[in-house]
Design an enzyme around this catalytic site. Structure first.
Site, mmCIF file in Angstrom:
data_model
loop_
_atom_site.group_PDB
_atom_site.id
_atom_site.type_symbol
_atom_site.label_atom_id
_atom_site.label_comp_id
_atom_site.label_asym_id
_atom_site.label_seq_id
_atom_site.Cartn_x
_atom_site.Cartn_y
_atom_site.Cartn_z
ATOM 1 N N LYS A 64 1.695 18.016 -28.789
ATOM 2 C CA LYS A 64 1.172 16.616 -28.277
ATOM 3 C C LYS A 64 0.142 16.241 -30.052
ATOM 4 O O LYS A 64 0.495 15.264 -29.966
ATOM 5 C CB LYS A 64 0.238 16.889 -28.109
ATOM 6 C CG LYS A 64 0.553 17.937 -26.098
ATOM 7 C CD LYS A 64 -0.363 18.156 -25.581
ATOM 8 C CE LYS A 64 -0.261 18.589 -24.212
ATOM 9 N NZ LYS A 64 -0.882 18.493 -23.132
ATOM 10 N N ASP A 100 -2.230 13.147 -20.114
ATOM 11 C CA ASP A 100 -3.138 13.535 -20.090
ATOM 12 C C ASP A 100 -4.510 13.266 -19.312
ATOM 13 O O ASP A 100 -5.064 13.864 -18.206
ATOM 14 C CB ASP A 100 -3.354 14.799 -21.216
ATOM 15 C CG ASP A 100 -2.036 15.864 -21.244
ATOM 16 O OD1 ASP A 100 -1.675 16.451 -19.586
ATOM 17 O OD2 ASP A 100 -1.977 15.941 -22.269
#
Length: 275
Positions: A64, A100
């Site tokens: 990420k 997220d």
């Protein structure tokens, strides 16, 4: 069109079940979604070699943060959180997003939890940074962050600074203090079991808990918190909602949330039966 989830390890990912269910629900019969084992070292070559038949990528650990320099356009939420879990390929380049944060917000909202009162986050990785950003969306101005090694919290502290959220770093032993209003555990399965035991022994639990682990479920933390009267949001709910946001970014269509939920629950049940 093609899409995939990348990570190392990635075989356990529930994303293929969720995204394929979305494509079926949307009638996108020519769309495919695979799980691809990919580490930091291989990411650049993989991302830059995707052709026009590619819609996007989902990214899990440890990619990420690694992906950020590979993006042509980065959404503001991904910038402040310091990580992107979604890449969308468009004619004018590679776009990076962080869904997220939306997953955490929606998972908490779904069970009626808020960031009212004190907030504690366990962990300091990319998901913890997203949790901080989610707390900022709720209007929280401060959070305690429990870490094993404060020297590894630099990325989280940088994200907190960008989000204007005050962070106090604590050790695991500090969790013996009064229970927070909201606890978000972003650590792997088993890592929060010590705190779960303390809840069982003391009967003191936060008013709300989100444990990002989704299998096996319930986790000891979720079980102990629920038994002590806490509202509990599951890692599956977070995963579901972040995947729904990814589907919308990649397809341009509203995600069929309930079809995705049913498919994910069925896959989790299948895995439990196998084991």
């Amino acid at each position: 069109m093609k899409a995939a989830v990348l990570g190392a390890p990635v075989a356990h990912s529930l994303s293929p079940a969720l995204h394929r269910a979305a494509y079926a629900g949307l009638g996108l019969d020519d769309w495919t979604y695979e799980a691809v084992e990919c580490d930091d070292a291989a990411l650049a070559a993989y991302v830059t070699s995707r052709g026009p038949e590619w819609a996007g990528l989902s990214l899990t650990m440890p990619l990420k943060r690694t992906v950020l320099p590979l993006l042509d356009h980065t959404d503001q939420l991904a910038v402040v959180a310091g990580g992107a879990n979604t890449v969308v390929f468009r004619p004018d380049g590679r776009y990076g997003y962080n869904t997220d944060v939306q997953g955490i917000v929606d998972a908490l909202t779904e069970v009626g939890a808020t960031a009212a009162g004190s907030v504690t986050i366990i962990g300091a990785g990319a998901t913890a940074c997203s949790a901080l950003a989610a707390l900022a969306e709720f209007g929280a101005a401060a959070a305690d962050v429990v870490v094993r090694d404060p020297s590894r919290a630099a990325d989280l502290l940088a994200a907190a600074d960008r989000l204007n959220v005050h962070v106090r770093l604590l050790s695991l032993t500090a969790l013996t203090d009064a229970a927070p209003g909201l606890l978000i555990s972003t650590v792997p399965a088993g890592a929060a079991d010590g705190y779960a035991e303390r809840i069982r022994v003391t009967g003191r639990a936060p008013s709300a808990v989100l444990d990002v682990v989704y299998a096996p479920w319930p986790t000891p933390l979720a079980e102990a918190a629920a038994a002590a009267g806490a509202v509990v949001a599951s890692g599956f709910a977070m995963l579901l909602h972040q995947a729904a946001a990814q589907v919308e970014l990649m397809t341009g269509k509203p995600a069929p949330l309930e079809a995705m939920r049913a498919a994910g629950e069925a896959e989790l049940a299948r895995r439990t039966a196998v084991h």
